[in-house]
Write a protein that holds these residues in place. Structure first.
Motif, mmCIF file in Angstrom:
data_model
loop_
_atom_site.group_PDB
_atom_site.id
_atom_site.type_symbol
_atom_site.label_atom_id
_atom_site.label_comp_id
_atom_site.label_asym_id
_atom_site.label_seq_id
_atom_site.Cartn_x
_atom_site.Cartn_y
_atom_site.Cartn_z
ATOM 1 N N ARG A 138 0.835 -1.203 0.000
ATOM 2 C CA ARG A 138 0.000 0.000 0.000
ATOM 3 C C ARG A 138 0.874 1.259 0.000
ATOM 4 N N ALA A 139 1.951 1.259 0.780
ATOM 5 C CA ALA A 139 2.842 2.419 0.827
ATOM 6 C C ALA A 139 3.476 2.678 -0.547
ATOM 7 N N PHE A 140 3.906 1.613 -1.219
ATOM 8 C CA PHE A 140 4.495 1.755 -2.550
ATOM 9 C C PHE A 140 3.471 2.310 -3.531
ATOM 10 N N GLU A 141 2.261 1.766 -3.495
ATOM 11 C CA GLU A 141 1.200 2.211 -4.396
ATOM 12 C C GLU A 141 0.831 3.672 -4.131
ATOM 13 N N GLN A 142 0.724 4.056 -2.875
ATOM 14 C CA GLN A 142 0.395 5.436 -2.531
ATOM 15 C C GLN A 142 1.491 6.394 -2.995
#
Length: 127
Positions: A102-106
């Motif tokens: 999720r952090a990478f996608e955000q």
């Protein structure tokens, strides 16, 4: 989940670097200069993440991302977002993997939006 994301932009490397830095800072990252013009972004607490693992929230879960800035053969500037060192599974099992993804996608979405709003994004490729 991709391990990298390339953003091809119609701007010079210094401007692209500043735009990436701004995008990641708005996402809560501390951004430092790396080798050869790269950027190193970190967010959250490694100690807290190792202690409570996947139970850490998005902003306290330790995340590291790297961004390489380079020139493509066609002359466009490329900002390559890379997952940083440190395995999310070690930091929190399945929840850790989910938080890392999720952090990478955000971060990728924030960079994409910044370049698009500046009118310089020419191509975006997850890899």
């Amino acid at each position: 989940m991709p391990e990298s994301h390339d953003f091809f932009v119609a701007t010079d490397p210094d401007t692209a670097r500043a735009q990436v830095r701004d995008a990641l800072t708005r996402e809560g990252y501390t951004v430092d200069d790396g080798d050869q013009g790269a950027l190193r972004a970190t967010r959250g607490s490694l100690g807290l993440t190792l202690l409570i693992g996947g139970m850490a929230n998005d902003r306290t879960f330790h995340t590291r991302l790297d961004v390489q800035i380079m020139i493509a053969p066609d002359g466009r500037t490329v900002a390559r977002l890379l997952r940083g060192s440190g395995k999310s599974a070690i930091k929190g099992g399945a929840l850790g993997i989910s938080r890392g993804n999720r952090a990478f996608e955000q971060a990728a979405n924030a960079i994409h939006t910044t370049f698009a709003q500046a009118g310089v994004l020419t191509e975006s490729i997850a890899g």
